[in-house]
Write an enzyme that holds these catalytic residues in place. Sequence first.
Site, PDB file in Angstrom:
ATOM      1  N   HIS A  57      61.762  14.117  12.074  1.00  0.00           N
ATOM      2  CA  HIS A  57      60.618  15.034  12.151  1.00  0.00           C
ATOM      3  C   HIS A  57      59.343  14.242  11.867  1.00  0.00           C
ATOM      4  O   HIS A  57      59.371  13.235  11.136  1.00  0.00           O
ATOM      5  CB  HIS A  57      60.755  16.149  11.124  1.00  0.00           C
ATOM      6  N   GLU A  59      56.882  14.761   9.921  1.00  0.00           N
ATOM      7  CA  GLU A  59      56.535  14.624   8.500  1.00  0.00           C
ATOM      8  C   GLU A  59      57.340  13.520   7.828  1.00  0.00           C
ATOM      9  O   GLU A  59      56.785  12.694   7.096  1.00  0.00           O
ATOM     10  CB  GLU A  59      56.778  15.946   7.757  1.00  0.00           C
ATOM     11  N   CYS A  87      59.729  22.234   7.208  1.00  0.00           N
ATOM     12  CA  CYS A  87      61.060  22.822   7.015  1.00  0.00           C
ATOM     13  C   CYS A  87      61.608  22.393   5.654  1.00  0.00           C
ATOM     14  O   CYS A  87      60.969  21.635   4.920  1.00  0.00           O
ATOM     15  CB  CYS A  87      61.990  22.361   8.137  1.00  0.00           C
ATOM     16  N   CYS A  90      61.859  18.500   5.304  1.00  0.00           N
ATOM     17  CA  CYS A  90      60.555  17.875   5.136  1.00  0.00           C
ATOM     18  C   CYS A  90      59.923  18.257   3.802  1.00  0.00           C
ATOM     19  O   CYS A  90      59.310  17.422   3.136  1.00  0.00           O
ATOM     20  CB  CYS A  90      59.644  18.232   6.304  1.00  0.00           C
TER      21      CYS A  90
END
Length: 153
Positions: A57, A59, A87, A90
């Site tokens: 992801h 992040e 999420c 993260c």
Amino acid sequence: MSDLDRSDLHWMERALAMAREAAEHHEVPVGAVVVAPDGAAFEERNRTRELADPTAHAETLAIRRAAAHQGDWRLEGHTLFATLEPCAMCAGAIVLSRVDRVVFATYDPKAGMCGTLGNLVQDDRLNHRVELVSGVRADEASALLKTFFADRR
């Protein structure tokens, strides 16, 4: 620092640029930027398909780059800008890396853990809590996501 200032808008624009780049690569259009206290910035986009890695992801990739650059896993004094509410994975990385502040654009009703489904980054049971700012350029980030998923249907 105020909850929102001109630099927040600048860094969110950079995150949005990364989200647009993600969409060009057929990735979910999420971008993130980690900004260090000295102004160094680490920009990333979602790369889950490209890297065949469910943890890739924007992040987490930006956090990894910032930590590698400074040679320490602790990112105290850093701010993370993301186009979508982080999420659980993260949010966990944000807490573990000691990021001080998270600024995100739009809420994620299906996976958001910075206020929507829960709030991992401000949970009193954990040893680190994060300042949160939400809604910065939310309309633009939301439109990118809606267009991306509409085109996939």
